[in-house]
Design a protein around this motif. Structure first.
Motif, PDB file in Angstrom:
ATOM      1  N   UNK A  23       0.890  -1.177   0.029  1.00  0.00           N
ATOM      2  CA  UNK A  23       0.020  -0.110   0.113  1.00  0.00           C
ATOM      3  C   UNK A  23       0.823   1.307   0.078  1.00  0.00           C
ATOM      4  N   UNK A  27     -16.706   3.586   3.717  1.00  0.00           N
ATOM      5  CA  UNK A  27     -17.119   2.438   4.223  1.00  0.00           C
ATOM      6  C   UNK A  27     -17.443   2.759   5.926  1.00  0.00           C
ATOM      7  N   UNK A  68     -11.740   5.988   1.602  1.00  0.00           N
ATOM      8  CA  UNK A  68     -10.629   5.282   0.958  1.00  0.00           C
ATOM      9  C   UNK A  68     -10.396   5.864  -0.302  1.00  0.00           C
ATOM     10  N   UNK A  78      -7.833  -3.710 -10.611  1.00  0.00           N
ATOM     11  CA  UNK A  78      -7.299  -4.032  -9.451  1.00  0.00           C
ATOM     12  C   UNK A  78      -7.171  -2.783  -8.600  1.00  0.00           C
ATOM     13  N   UNK A  79      -7.960  -2.511  -7.696  1.00  0.00           N
ATOM     14  CA  UNK A  79      -7.891  -1.496  -6.774  1.00  0.00           C
ATOM     15  C   UNK A  79      -6.796  -1.398  -5.826  1.00  0.00           C
ATOM     16  N   UNK A 130      -6.020   0.555  -2.405  1.00  0.00           N
ATOM     17  CA  UNK A 130      -6.573   1.135  -1.393  1.00  0.00           C
ATOM     18  C   UNK A 130      -5.424   2.076  -0.680  1.00  0.00           C
ATOM     19  N   UNK A 131      -5.724   3.098  -0.352  1.00  0.00           N
ATOM     20  CA  UNK A 131      -5.141   4.000   0.674  1.00  0.00           C
ATOM     21  C   UNK A 131      -5.339   3.267   2.054  1.00  0.00           C
ATOM     22  N   UNK A 132      -4.684   3.758   3.197  1.00  0.00           N
ATOM     23  CA  UNK A 132      -4.973   3.406   4.277  1.00  0.00           C
ATOM     24  C   UNK A 132      -6.075   3.878   4.951  1.00  0.00           C
ATOM     25  N   UNK A 133      -6.994   4.918   4.455  1.00  0.00           N
ATOM     26  CA  UNK A 133      -8.169   5.345   4.945  1.00  0.00           C
ATOM     27  C   UNK A 133      -8.027   6.764   5.721  1.00  0.00           C
ATOM     28  N   UNK A 186     -10.630  -9.258  -1.537  1.00  0.00           N
ATOM     29  CA  UNK A 186      -9.676  -8.516  -0.757  1.00  0.00           C
ATOM     30  C   UNK A 186      -9.488  -9.007   0.669  1.00  0.00           C
ATOM     31  N   UNK A 188      -8.799  -7.209   4.425  1.00  0.00           N
ATOM     32  CA  UNK A 188      -8.905  -5.737   5.163  1.00  0.00           C
ATOM     33  C   UNK A 188      -8.530  -6.144   6.679  1.00  0.00           C
ATOM     34  N   UNK A 202      -7.187  -0.914   8.526  1.00  0.00           N
ATOM     35  CA  UNK A 202      -6.077  -0.571   7.189  1.00  0.00           C
ATOM     36  C   UNK A 202      -7.114  -0.585   6.197  1.00  0.00           C
ATOM     37  N   UNK A 203      -6.712  -0.288   4.807  1.00  0.00           N
ATOM     38  CA  UNK A 203      -7.504  -0.555   3.713  1.00  0.00           C
ATOM     39  C   UNK A 203      -7.399  -2.060   3.048  1.00  0.00           C
ATOM     40  N   UNK A 204      -8.338  -2.317   2.527  1.00  0.00           N
ATOM     41  CA  UNK A 204      -8.283  -3.667   1.677  1.00  0.00           C
ATOM     42  C   UNK A 204      -7.245  -3.627   0.892  1.00  0.00           C
ATOM     43  N   UNK A 205      -6.400  -5.182   0.950  1.00  0.00           N
ATOM     44  CA  UNK A 205      -5.597  -5.356  -0.015  1.00  0.00           C
ATOM     45  C   UNK A 205      -6.029  -6.558  -0.980  1.00  0.00           C
ATOM     46  N   UNK A 206      -5.680  -6.547  -2.073  1.00  0.00           N
ATOM     47  CA  UNK A 206      -5.955  -7.179  -3.327  1.00  0.00           C
ATOM     48  C   UNK A 206      -5.404  -8.630  -2.935  1.00  0.00           C
TER      49      UNK A 206
END
Lengths: 110, 113
Positions: free
Chosen positions: A1, A38, A89, A97-98, A100-103, B35, B37, B41-45
């Motif tokens: 990330x 979210x 996010x 493929x997304x 994501x940042x850490x939010x 994903x 999560x 944290x943010x979700x990871x693929x």
């Protein structure tokens, strides 16, 4: 990330104020720039998204500003409401493929 | 159903136990994603399917993780010999096609004790 950096980590605003969240990315292959919202116990939901051929997109109270040369994009929430309190996010995308940042945890006080 | 459905919603597994997490995508959606999560944290693929074909599994953290979608609809994520670091929310998502809006389920919360 690490290739996606989101700021701030948390944000508190008063009802009616403007919330601004920023996202910086490194991967120039990203071709779609969404923001997800979210709520606790729920999955992320698409809020608004932009393609790199435009610099700004507005949908109701939500606006994305996109700066391709700086590899940054931001979310602006106008007239913030307590119901906007959630985690946001950025999730720049390559193909489907997304990443994501850490939010950012947003709290809107009444 | 109207949205992406995941089961179980909550799972507590003892370390070393195998678990299976199920995803029912939105009807007609070709693309399916998993994903992971972690808390805060943010979700990871993890992985991506187009119909029954697993086109990208580069995000699976180890060979203990395995995903399948044999008939191009329901998908299962299997984790063998669970470890504490596997504790996370596992999110399934689907889209009509590769370039369309991605819809997430509410997730399966896995706690390994």
């Amino acid at each position: 990330q690490q290739q996606v950096k989101q700021s701030p980590q948390s944000l508190i605003v008063q009802k009616g104020g403007i919330s601004i969240i920023n996202c910086a990315y490194e991967n120039t292959a990203f071709d779609y720039f969404p923001w997800y919202q979210q709520f606790p116990g729920k999955g992320p939901a698409l809020l608004i998204a932009i393609r790199p051929d435009v610099s700004e997109k507005k949908e109701g109270r939500f606006t994305i500003s996109f700066n391709k040369s700086a590899k940054q994009f931001s979310l602006h929430i106008m007239d913030s409401q307590p119901g906007d309190s959630a985690t946001y996010f950025c999730a720049p995308t390559s193909g489907s493929r997304l990443t994501f940042g850490e939010g950012t945890q947003l709290t809107v006080n009444p | 159903g109207a949205g992406v459905s995941q089961s179980p919603r909550y799972k507590v597994a003892k370390r070393g136990q195998d678990v299976a997490l199920r995803c029912d995508p939105i009807s007609g959606h070709v693309s399916l994603f998993w994903y992971q999560q972690a808390l805060g944290q943010g979700p990871e693929f993890l992985t991506y399917f187009q119909n029954e074909a697993q086109l990208d599994k580069s995000g699976l953290p180890s060979d203990r993780f395995f995903a399948e979608r044999p008939e191009g609809s329901v998908s299962t994520l299997k984790i063998q010999r669970t470890q504490q670091e596997d504790s996370a929310v596992y999110l399934c998502a689907s889209s009509f096609n590769r370039a369309d809006t991605i819809y997430f389920g509410e997730g399966s919360w896995l706690t390994v004790v």
